[in-house]
Design a protein around this motif. Structure first.
Motif, mmCIF file in Angstrom:
data_model
loop_
_atom_site.group_PDB
_atom_site.id
_atom_site.type_symbol
_atom_site.label_atom_id
_atom_site.label_comp_id
_atom_site.label_asym_id
_atom_site.label_seq_id
_atom_site.Cartn_x
_atom_site.Cartn_y
_atom_site.Cartn_z
ATOM 1 N N GLU A 184 -4.693 -1.718 -8.068
ATOM 2 C CA GLU A 184 -3.776 -2.778 -8.535
ATOM 3 C C GLU A 184 -2.364 -2.415 -8.104
ATOM 4 O OE1 GLU A 184 -4.181 -5.498 -10.718
ATOM 5 O OE2 GLU A 184 -6.351 -5.300 -10.390
ATOM 6 N N PHE A 185 -1.694 -3.342 -7.471
ATOM 7 C CA PHE A 185 -0.314 -3.074 -7.069
ATOM 8 C C PHE A 185 0.618 -4.113 -7.676
ATOM 9 C CE2 PHE A 185 -2.868 -1.671 -3.330
ATOM 10 C CZ PHE A 185 -2.600 -0.321 -3.418
ATOM 11 N N PRO A 186 1.836 -3.700 -8.071
ATOM 12 C CA PRO A 186 2.782 -4.695 -8.601
ATOM 13 C C PRO A 186 3.338 -5.566 -7.475
ATOM 14 C CG PRO A 186 3.832 -2.532 -8.476
ATOM 15 C CD PRO A 186 2.395 -2.338 -8.065
ATOM 16 N N ALA A 203 4.496 2.967 -7.923
ATOM 17 C CA ALA A 203 3.206 2.607 -8.537
ATOM 18 C C ALA A 203 2.052 3.021 -7.632
ATOM 19 C CB ALA A 203 3.169 1.102 -8.811
ATOM 20 N N ALA A 204 2.230 2.828 -6.344
ATOM 21 C CA ALA A 204 1.160 3.164 -5.401
ATOM 22 C C ALA A 204 0.953 4.673 -5.350
ATOM 23 C CB ALA A 204 1.508 2.623 -4.016
ATOM 24 N N ILE A 205 2.049 5.410 -5.307
ATOM 25 C CA ILE A 205 1.941 6.879 -5.250
ATOM 26 C C ILE A 205 1.253 7.407 -6.519
ATOM 27 C CG2 ILE A 205 3.303 9.030 -5.363
ATOM 28 C CD1 ILE A 205 5.277 7.664 -3.400
ATOM 29 N N PHE A 220 -7.718 2.372 -0.376
ATOM 30 C CA PHE A 220 -6.334 2.262 -0.868
ATOM 31 C C PHE A 220 -5.407 1.757 0.248
ATOM 32 C CE2 PHE A 220 -2.152 4.230 -1.186
ATOM 33 C CZ PHE A 220 -1.756 3.889 -2.476
ATOM 34 N N CYS A 221 -5.509 2.366 1.414
ATOM 35 C CA CYS A 221 -4.634 1.986 2.546
ATOM 36 C C CYS A 221 -4.884 0.539 2.949
ATOM 37 C CB CYS A 221 -4.881 2.899 3.745
ATOM 38 S SG CYS A 221 -4.266 4.560 3.468
ATOM 39 N N ASP A 222 -6.139 0.158 2.974
ATOM 40 C CA ASP A 222 -6.513 -1.207 3.358
ATOM 41 C C ASP A 222 -5.891 -2.218 2.387
ATOM 42 O OD1 ASP A 222 -7.991 -3.234 4.658
ATOM 43 O OD2 ASP A 222 -9.422 -3.200 2.995
ATOM 44 N N GLN A 223 -6.050 -1.943 1.076
ATOM 45 C CA GLN A 223 -5.528 -2.885 0.080
ATOM 46 C C GLN A 223 -4.001 -2.874 0.040
ATOM 47 O OE1 GLN A 223 -7.805 -2.190 -3.640
ATOM 48 N NE2 GLN A 223 -9.548 -1.812 -2.290
ATOM 49 N N LEU A 224 -3.427 -1.717 0.307
ATOM 50 C CA LEU A 224 -1.961 -1.622 0.318
ATOM 51 C C LEU A 224 -1.365 -2.492 1.427
ATOM 52 C CD1 LEU A 224 0.669 -0.185 -0.734
ATOM 53 C CD2 LEU A 224 0.333 1.426 1.156
ATOM 54 N N CYS A 226 -2.649 -5.069 2.906
ATOM 55 C CA CYS A 226 -2.861 -6.500 2.592
ATOM 56 C C CYS A 226 -1.853 -6.963 1.537
ATOM 57 C CB CYS A 226 -4.279 -6.740 2.062
ATOM 58 S SG CYS A 226 -5.520 -6.490 3.323
ATOM 59 N N HIS A 227 -1.617 -6.096 0.566
ATOM 60 C CA HIS A 227 -0.671 -6.427 -0.501
ATOM 61 C C HIS A 227 0.748 -6.588 0.052
ATOM 62 C CE1 HIS A 227 0.721 -6.594 -4.630
ATOM 63 N NE2 HIS A 227 1.681 -5.764 -4.290
ATOM 64 N N VAL A 228 1.140 -5.675 0.925
ATOM 65 C CA VAL A 228 2.469 -5.758 1.553
ATOM 66 C C VAL A 228 2.577 -7.066 2.337
ATOM 67 C CG1 VAL A 228 3.931 -4.750 3.360
ATOM 68 C CG2 VAL A 228 2.948 -3.274 1.595
ATOM 69 N N ALA A 229 1.526 -7.413 3.054
ATOM 70 C CA ALA A 229 1.538 -8.674 3.821
ATOM 71 C C ALA A 229 1.775 -9.859 2.885
ATOM 72 C CB ALA A 229 0.221 -8.840 4.577
ATOM 73 N N ARG A 230 1.121 -9.851 1.717
ATOM 74 C CA ARG A 230 1.298 -10.962 0.761
ATOM 75 C C ARG A 230 2.740 -11.062 0.279
ATOM 76 N NH1 ARG A 230 -4.069 -9.694 -0.823
ATOM 77 N NH2 ARG A 230 -3.338 -8.158 -2.324
ATOM 78 N N ILE A 231 3.351 -9.914 -0.001
ATOM 79 C CA ILE A 231 4.751 -9.910 -0.460
ATOM 80 C C ILE A 231 5.658 -10.499 0.625
ATOM 81 C CG2 ILE A 231 6.727 -8.419 -1.051
ATOM 82 C CD1 ILE A 231 4.765 -6.498 -2.393
ATOM 83 N N LEU A 232 5.430 -10.082 1.853
ATOM 84 C CA LEU A 232 6.271 -10.559 2.964
ATOM 85 C C LEU A 232 6.092 -12.068 3.159
ATOM 86 C CD1 LEU A 232 5.591 -7.651 5.512
ATOM 87 C CD2 LEU A 232 7.641 -7.965 4.100
#
Ligand code: KG4
Ligand code: ZN
Length: 315
Positions: A184-186, A203-205, A220-224, A226-232
């Motif tokens: 889960e990432f904020p 939070a990720a660390i 973890f890397c895969d979901q991270l 994807c999550h960054v892409a969503r934020i952008l």
């Protein structure tokens, strides 16, 4: 007109030659990393590398474009002093180039699409959304209030023992993801015009630092990413709507991430926007973007003269 471009804002020495919208030469000399960039070491490296990097390309040059900032002061002093000295000695013009503007304008130089456009610059030092009306005519509409997006990748990569620079190593490990573990990432500052990445980084660390299982790290890397892409994409959508632009640019080192490229491409297609991305090998720092912006700006604004100082910070 043949333009020599010299990039020395951070750790890599980039040298390129462009001529009438085409790349003639392009080299990038990387330096050894010690878990990150050490400014003093980076400047010494440029000092040793720059003469040999430029020498083979210095023939029939009409203009020297060099990075003037933002970046590490020592590194900028080496590149800009060398460029100005060379221009003075060879009796040719020189032009000081803003590193961020060079990332932003490279796709325009390659594809020549219509203004205005909205540019997302995602690098190790900056996260910016810029509304670009023309060459040298732009406005920053959103920025990170703390860490740059590349910093999230670099710090996390270090915490999970991948090394530096982190983004590419995280992307590589993510290819081994099997979707067994979930994280889960904020999603910070979603109702704001600006970005924030330090909360996500922490939070990720916190979720991964005690972990040594490779399969978990890969998920973890895969979901991270994807999550960054969503934020952008969220922020890109907000400003695309506000400005009603149809042309979008994404550039900077993080734009070499294939998952992030793919997701932004999908988003652009859904909105019937055109997305312009640099080739993967030209997303990060390079001499081509400096020479290219030199070519574009020289035509409109002319040379810079030699009494010009490097600057470390853009915003
Ligand atoms: O544009 P750049 O080369 O230098 C700056 O101007 O900062 O960007 C470097 C950043 C680093 O944070 C690095 O981890 C990130 O770009 N990066 C990536 C990838 N390759 C480099 N991030 C995500 N995925 C990648 N494949
Ligand atoms: Zn850069």
């Amino acid at each position: 007109m043949r333009v020599l471009g010299i990039e020395s804002s951070c750790d890599d020495t980039g040298v390129a030659v462009v001529e009438n919208g085409e790349i003639v030469e392009n080299i990038l000399i990387g330096q050894e990393h010690f878990g990150g960039v050490i400014p003093e070491y980076a400047a010494r490296f440029h000092h040793l590398a720059i003469y040999n990097a430029v020498k083979p390309f210095f023939y029939d040059i009409d203009l020297i474009a060099y990075t003037n900032g933002p970046g590490l002061m020592g590194s900028l002093f080496v590149g800009s002093s060398f460029a100005k000295g060379l221009a003075y000695g060879a009796n040719i013009e020189s032009i000081a180039i803003n590193h961020i503007e060079a990332h932003m304008m490279l796709p325009y130089w390659v594809y020549r699409f219509d203004f205005p456009f909205l540019a997302l610059i995602i690098s190790g030092g900056h996260t910016l959304l810029v509304f670009v009306r023309g060459i040298g005519d732009f406005e920053i509409v959103s920025r990170s209030i703390d860490d740059a997006v590349g910093e999230v990748f670099d710090k996390i990569a270090r915490h999970i023992g991948l090394g530096y620079p982190g983004g590419r190593l995280i992307e590589e490990l993510a290819q081994e993801a099997r979707g067994v573990y979930s994280f889960e990432f904020p999603k910070p500052m979603m109702n704001s015009d600006n970005f924030s990445f330090s909360g996500l980084k922490t939070a990720a660390i916190n979720q991964i630092s005690r972990d040594s299982v490779v399969e978990r790290k890969a998920d973890f890397c895969d979901q991270l990413q994807c999550h960054v892409a969503r934020i952008l994409i969220d922020k890109l959508a907000r400003f695309q709507k506000l400005y009603g632009v149809r042309n979008l640019v994404v550039s900077g080192g993080v734009a070499s991430n294939k998952v992030i490229r793919g997701k932004i491409q999908e988003f652009a297609e859904n909105l019937q926007c055109q997305l312009f991305l640099p080739d993967i090998n030209l997303c990060g720092d390079n001499g081509v973007m400096i020479a290219a912006l030199g070519e574009l700006r020289f035509e409109i604004f002319g040379a810079s003269g030699l009494n010009i100082k490097p600057f470390s910070s853009f915003v």
